[in-house]
Design a protein around this motif. Sequence first.
Motif, PDB file in Angstrom:
ATOM      1  N   SER A   1       0.810  -1.226   0.000  1.00  0.00           N
ATOM      2  CA  SER A   1       0.000   0.000   0.000  1.00  0.00           C
ATOM      3  C   SER A   1       0.840   1.272   0.000  1.00  0.00           C
ATOM      4  N   LEU A   2       2.090   1.196   0.402  1.00  0.00           N
ATOM      5  CA  LEU A   2       2.935   2.402   0.361  1.00  0.00           C
ATOM      6  C   LEU A   2       3.144   2.907  -1.062  1.00  0.00           C
ATOM      7  N   VAL A   3       2.964   2.066  -2.084  1.00  0.00           N
ATOM      8  CA  VAL A   3       3.170   2.540  -3.457  1.00  0.00           C
ATOM      9  C   VAL A   3       2.117   3.558  -3.868  1.00  0.00           C
ATOM     10  N   TRP A   4       0.925   3.518  -3.292  1.00  0.00           N
ATOM     11  CA  TRP A   4      -0.094   4.508  -3.612  1.00  0.00           C
ATOM     12  C   TRP A   4      -0.507   5.374  -2.426  1.00  0.00           C
ATOM     13  N   LYS A   5      -0.117   4.986  -1.224  1.00  0.00           N
ATOM     14  CA  LYS A   5      -0.533   5.750  -0.049  1.00  0.00           C
ATOM     15  C   LYS A   5       0.575   5.775   1.003  1.00  0.00           C
ATOM     16  N   PRO A   6       1.631   6.567   0.759  1.00  0.00           N
ATOM     17  CA  PRO A   6       2.707   6.591   1.747  1.00  0.00           C
ATOM     18  C   PRO A   6       2.301   7.266   3.059  1.00  0.00           C
ATOM     19  N   ASP A   7       1.466   8.278   3.005  1.00  0.00           N
ATOM     20  CA  ASP A   7       0.993   8.981   4.208  1.00  0.00           C
ATOM     21  C   ASP A   7       2.096   9.575   5.075  1.00  0.00           C
TER      22      ASP A   7
ATOM     23  N   PHE B   1      -6.488  -5.786  10.806  1.00  0.00           N
ATOM     24  CA  PHE B   1      -6.683  -4.369  11.132  1.00  0.00           C
ATOM     25  C   PHE B   1      -6.989  -3.551   9.880  1.00  0.00           C
ATOM     26  N   HIS B   2      -5.984  -3.390   9.005  1.00  0.00           N
ATOM     27  CA  HIS B   2      -6.122  -2.516   7.845  1.00  0.00           C
ATOM     28  C   HIS B   2      -7.117  -3.050   6.814  1.00  0.00           C
ATOM     29  N   ARG B   3      -7.028  -4.328   6.455  1.00  0.00           N
ATOM     30  CA  ARG B   3      -7.835  -4.891   5.364  1.00  0.00           C
ATOM     31  C   ARG B   3      -8.639  -6.122   5.783  1.00  0.00           C
ATOM     32  N   GLY B   4      -8.763  -6.323   7.067  1.00  0.00           N
ATOM     33  CA  GLY B   4      -9.554  -7.432   7.581  1.00  0.00           C
ATOM     34  C   GLY B   4      -9.900  -7.172   9.026  1.00  0.00           C
ATOM     35  N   ASN B   5     -10.504  -8.151   9.670  1.00  0.00           N
ATOM     36  CA  ASN B   5     -10.840  -8.020  11.085  1.00  0.00           C
ATOM     37  C   ASN B   5     -10.617  -9.372  11.768  1.00  0.00           C
ATOM     38  N   ASN B   6     -10.882  -9.455  13.059  1.00  0.00           N
ATOM     39  CA  ASN B   6     -10.618 -10.693  13.798  1.00  0.00           C
ATOM     40  C   ASN B   6     -11.444 -11.867  13.284  1.00  0.00           C
ATOM     41  N   GLU B   7     -12.674 -11.594  12.867  1.00  0.00           N
ATOM     42  CA  GLU B   7     -13.532 -12.664  12.364  1.00  0.00           C
ATOM     43  C   GLU B   7     -13.153 -13.093  10.954  1.00  0.00           C
TER      44      GLU B   7
ATOM     45  N   GLU C   1      10.133  11.556  11.682  1.00  0.00           N
ATOM     46  CA  GLU C   1       8.667  11.575  11.600  1.00  0.00           C
ATOM     47  C   GLU C   1       8.135  10.378  10.820  1.00  0.00           C
ATOM     48  N   SER C   2       8.726  10.102   9.660  1.00  0.00           N
ATOM     49  CA  SER C   2       8.233   8.995   8.832  1.00  0.00           C
ATOM     50  C   SER C   2       8.484   7.647   9.494  1.00  0.00           C
ATOM     51  N   LEU C   3       9.636   7.470  10.136  1.00  0.00           N
ATOM     52  CA  LEU C   3       9.908   6.188  10.786  1.00  0.00           C
ATOM     53  C   LEU C   3       9.002   5.957  11.988  1.00  0.00           C
ATOM     54  N   LYS C   4       8.682   7.015  12.728  1.00  0.00           N
ATOM     55  CA  LYS C   4       7.724   6.866  13.842  1.00  0.00           C
ATOM     56  C   LYS C   4       6.362   6.444  13.306  1.00  0.00           C
ATOM     57  N   TYR C   5       5.912   7.134  12.261  1.00  0.00           N
ATOM     58  CA  TYR C   5       4.619   6.815  11.658  1.00  0.00           C
ATOM     59  C   TYR C   5       4.612   5.369  11.134  1.00  0.00           C
ATOM     60  N   LEU C   6       5.641   5.001  10.380  1.00  0.00           N
ATOM     61  CA  LEU C   6       5.698   3.655   9.790  1.00  0.00           C
ATOM     62  C   LEU C   6       5.852   2.571  10.850  1.00  0.00           C
TER      63      LEU C   6
ATOM     64  N   VAL D   1       4.323   2.477  13.665  1.00  0.00           N
ATOM     65  CA  VAL D   1       2.956   2.152  14.101  1.00  0.00           C
ATOM     66  C   VAL D   1       2.201   1.458  12.970  1.00  0.00           C
ATOM     67  N   ARG D   2       2.217   2.048  11.784  1.00  0.00           N
ATOM     68  CA  ARG D   2       1.436   1.509  10.647  1.00  0.00           C
ATOM     69  C   ARG D   2       1.893   0.122  10.243  1.00  0.00           C
ATOM     70  N   GLU D   3       3.190  -0.089  10.140  1.00  0.00           N
ATOM     71  CA  GLU D   3       3.698  -1.335   9.584  1.00  0.00           C
ATOM     72  C   GLU D   3       4.183  -2.340  10.627  1.00  0.00           C
ATOM     73  N   ALA D   4       4.778  -1.885  11.715  1.00  0.00           N
ATOM     74  CA  ALA D   4       5.319  -2.823  12.707  1.00  0.00           C
ATOM     75  C   ALA D   4       4.286  -3.169  13.779  1.00  0.00           C
ATOM     76  N   VAL D   5       3.763  -2.173  14.469  1.00  0.00           N
ATOM     77  CA  VAL D   5       2.819  -2.428  15.559  1.00  0.00           C
ATOM     78  C   VAL D   5       1.509  -2.997  15.024  1.00  0.00           C
ATOM     79  N   LEU D   6       0.907  -2.321  14.021  1.00  0.00           N
ATOM     80  CA  LEU D   6      -0.376  -2.767  13.495  1.00  0.00           C
ATOM     81  C   LEU D   6      -0.240  -3.824  12.410  1.00  0.00           C
ATOM     82  N   GLY D   7       0.905  -3.853  11.726  1.00  0.00           N
ATOM     83  CA  GLY D   7       1.050  -4.746  10.583  1.00  0.00           C
ATOM     84  C   GLY D   7       1.906  -5.972  10.801  1.00  0.00           C
ATOM     85  N   GLY D   8       2.762  -5.957  11.812  1.00  0.00           N
ATOM     86  CA  GLY D   8       3.603  -7.120  12.077  1.00  0.00           C
ATOM     87  C   GLY D   8       4.842  -7.233  11.217  1.00  0.00           C
TER      88      GLY D   8
END
Length: 189
Positions: free
Chosen positions: A20-26, A50-56, A86-91, A93-100
Amino acid sequence: MKPQDILAEKTSLWIFGYGSLVWKPDFKFKRSKVGYIQGYKRRFWHGDNFHRGNNEMPGRVVTLVEDDDACTWGVAYEVTGSQVEESLKYLNVREAVLGGYVTRAVEFTARGAAMTPLMTSPRCWRCAEEIAMQIAVSHGKTGHNIEYLLRLADFMRRHCPGVEDAHLFSIEAATLALVPYLLASAPAL
């Protein structure tokens, strides 16, 4: 390598995105380049609740798998000065904490006029169908899993013409083949 280790060494840093970073780096960046990294293949093997699914119903997002003979195309973003932290802090959370995901240093090669088309993987239709079914029915906090798949395939066609990513495109075809069946079985509004 931990983000703080990278921060200690760099005032300029390139961040490689292959999903998703290729179209939405944020995050803010100085410039970007399309290109590839060697030794990794992109696979829809990462479950996402989280981002593209849920627990169920976890969705599927791409991850990198080491493979000496493979390469993965994407976008590298240069961040400088305060953008690095700034970008590494954001990433983180987005990629490590929430994304694994984990952070690694890799060598990036920008797209050039002398590039030749590369095949990144053999087709596996049965695997594609299983992944496609999960993608077709999953959605999370940032949207439907199909959107993720289609945006990534669109990026490859627009920015990496001539590069065949058989894994990605076979999953896209299998998912699109399911859409009429899903629409037919959907409750009437």
